[in-house]
Scaffold this motif. Sequence first.
Motif, PDB file in Angstrom:
ATOM      1  N   ARG A 187       3.171   9.605 -10.121  1.00  0.00           N
ATOM      2  CA  ARG A 187       2.400   9.700 -11.363  1.00  0.00           C
ATOM      3  C   ARG A 187       1.646  11.026 -11.438  1.00  0.00           C
ATOM      4  O   ARG A 187       1.597  11.678 -12.479  1.00  0.00           O
ATOM      5  CB  ARG A 187       1.407   8.531 -11.441  1.00  0.00           C
ATOM      6  CG  ARG A 187       0.681   8.413 -12.793  1.00  0.00           C
ATOM      7  CD  ARG A 187      -0.488   7.471 -12.700  1.00  0.00           C
ATOM      8  NE  ARG A 187      -1.526   8.024 -11.843  1.00  0.00           N
ATOM      9  CZ  ARG A 187      -2.383   8.970 -12.221  1.00  0.00           C
ATOM     10  NH1 ARG A 187      -2.322   9.478 -13.429  1.00  0.00           N
ATOM     11  NH2 ARG A 187      -3.288   9.423 -11.377  1.00  0.00           N
ATOM     12  N   ARG A 188       1.061  11.443 -10.297  1.00  0.00           N
ATOM     13  CA  ARG A 188       0.321  12.703 -10.275  1.00  0.00           C
ATOM     14  C   ARG A 188       1.257  13.887 -10.533  1.00  0.00           C
ATOM     15  O   ARG A 188       0.937  14.787 -11.319  1.00  0.00           O
ATOM     16  CB  ARG A 188      -0.365  12.862  -8.920  1.00  0.00           C
ATOM     17  CG  ARG A 188      -1.139  14.171  -8.764  1.00  0.00           C
ATOM     18  CD  ARG A 188      -1.770  14.251  -7.381  1.00  0.00           C
ATOM     19  NE  ARG A 188      -0.742  14.186  -6.343  1.00  0.00           N
ATOM     20  CZ  ARG A 188      -0.009  15.216  -5.965  1.00  0.00           C
ATOM     21  NH1 ARG A 188      -0.163  16.397  -6.541  1.00  0.00           N
ATOM     22  NH2 ARG A 188       0.891  15.084  -5.000  1.00  0.00           N
ATOM     23  N   THR A 232       2.246   1.701  -3.431  1.00  0.00           N
ATOM     24  CA  THR A 232       1.214   2.157  -4.353  1.00  0.00           C
ATOM     25  C   THR A 232       0.934   3.641  -4.159  1.00  0.00           C
ATOM     26  O   THR A 232       0.787   4.393  -5.124  1.00  0.00           O
ATOM     27  CB  THR A 232      -0.067   1.341  -4.134  1.00  0.00           C
ATOM     28  OG1 THR A 232       0.226  -0.040  -4.307  1.00  0.00           O
ATOM     29  CG2 THR A 232      -1.140   1.755  -5.118  1.00  0.00           C
ATOM     30  N   VAL A 233       0.869   4.098  -2.920  1.00  0.00           N
ATOM     31  CA  VAL A 233       0.630   5.515  -2.649  1.00  0.00           C
ATOM     32  C   VAL A 233       1.761   6.368  -3.198  1.00  0.00           C
ATOM     33  O   VAL A 233       1.535   7.411  -3.812  1.00  0.00           O
ATOM     34  CB  VAL A 233       0.465   5.744  -1.131  1.00  0.00           C
ATOM     35  CG1 VAL A 233       0.440   7.233  -0.810  1.00  0.00           C
ATOM     36  CG2 VAL A 233      -0.816   5.080  -0.638  1.00  0.00           C
ATOM     37  N   GLU A 238       3.877   5.603  -5.672  1.00  0.00           N
ATOM     38  CA  GLU A 238       3.836   5.597  -7.143  1.00  0.00           C
ATOM     39  C   GLU A 238       2.700   6.486  -7.654  1.00  0.00           C
ATOM     40  O   GLU A 238       2.835   7.148  -8.688  1.00  0.00           O
ATOM     41  CB  GLU A 238       3.650   4.167  -7.640  1.00  0.00           C
ATOM     42  CG  GLU A 238       4.888   3.291  -7.433  1.00  0.00           C
ATOM     43  CD  GLU A 238       4.661   1.868  -7.922  1.00  0.00           C
ATOM     44  OE1 GLU A 238       3.489   1.546  -8.234  1.00  0.00           O
ATOM     45  OE2 GLU A 238       5.638   1.110  -7.996  1.00  0.00           O
ATOM     46  N   GLU A 239       1.587   6.504  -6.930  1.00  0.00           N
ATOM     47  CA  GLU A 239       0.484   7.369  -7.330  1.00  0.00           C
ATOM     48  C   GLU A 239       0.884   8.842  -7.221  1.00  0.00           C
ATOM     49  O   GLU A 239       0.533   9.659  -8.089  1.00  0.00           O
ATOM     50  CB  GLU A 239      -0.732   7.086  -6.440  1.00  0.00           C
ATOM     51  CG  GLU A 239      -1.954   7.925  -6.778  1.00  0.00           C
ATOM     52  CD  GLU A 239      -2.502   7.629  -8.164  1.00  0.00           C
ATOM     53  OE1 GLU A 239      -3.178   8.515  -8.731  1.00  0.00           O
ATOM     54  OE2 GLU A 239      -2.241   6.521  -8.682  1.00  0.00           O
ATOM     55  N   ASP A 240       1.632   9.188  -6.154  1.00  0.00           N
ATOM     56  CA  ASP A 240       2.108  10.573  -6.014  1.00  0.00           C
ATOM     57  C   ASP A 240       3.054  10.936  -7.151  1.00  0.00           C
ATOM     58  O   ASP A 240       2.976  12.041  -7.718  1.00  0.00           O
ATOM     59  CB  ASP A 240       2.818  10.748  -4.671  1.00  0.00           C
ATOM     60  CG  ASP A 240       1.848  10.700  -3.496  1.00  0.00           C
ATOM     61  OD1 ASP A 240       0.645  10.904  -3.731  1.00  0.00           O
ATOM     62  OD2 ASP A 240       2.302  10.435  -2.363  1.00  0.00           O
ATOM     63  N   SER A 250       0.827  -1.208   0.000  1.00  0.00           N
ATOM     64  CA  SER A 250       0.000   0.000   0.000  1.00  0.00           C
ATOM     65  C   SER A 250       0.860   1.256   0.000  1.00  0.00           C
ATOM     66  O   SER A 250       0.550   2.229  -0.683  1.00  0.00           O
ATOM     67  CB  SER A 250      -0.925  -0.017   1.222  1.00  0.00           C
ATOM     68  OG  SER A 250      -0.156  -0.009   2.421  1.00  0.00           O
TER      69      SER A 250
END
Length: 219
Positions: free
Chosen positions: A148-149, A141-142, A144-146, A138
């Motif tokens: 990507r954003r 994932t958080v 990588e999401e940051d 988790s």
Amino acid sequence: MIKKVLLVVLGFGMITAGIAGVTTLLVDRKNQAALQQLEKIQGEAKTAAAEEQRKLEEKEQELDRLAMKIEAERLHLQKDRRRLEQHERSRMAPMEKPKKTATGPKTAARKGYVQGKADEVRKKTVLSSRPSPTTQASRLTVHEEDVRRISQQVGLEAARSFVPVKYYNRNTRELVLAEPLKRGPGSVLVRVRVWRGERLAQDTLINFSQASRGDLRRI
């Protein structure tokens, strides 16, 4: 007859003296003009030399400012590294205390008992401090999401301004660089690269449409 001859000789002498005077005057005027031209050239040379010296001084001042900026950044990085090392030492200190207690001078029977207790406490501490695979996934994932954003927003900024845009995260030491490559009909192709430390972690091409560029939000 002799008087006439003397008058003729005297006349030629006066003519010769007049020609010599005129010639001397012309030479003096030429010399004066040459001196004025030389002084003008010397003045222009001095002005050019002063301008060149001023440019050199400005360049030296700019180099000094850059050196001071680099030194300040280096000191800031050293401070961050020391803070991280202190945090790591303080985090590892509770794990090392049971080990030091177990190695103290004890009797043979008491030493075995304390050693067993210390091992048990250490195992519990390690197990409780170790994140589960689900927690690790988790967190990854958080993160990588940051990334990507942030990459999306930096790419949008580069697409709208059509100039390279950088974003550096000092906490994670990640650098995001977005470079617009070409314009298309209603879209812009942008190359987005992400470095983690000294390693290139991501290199992608993103095509931003006119609609997406109109909904830009800055970081």
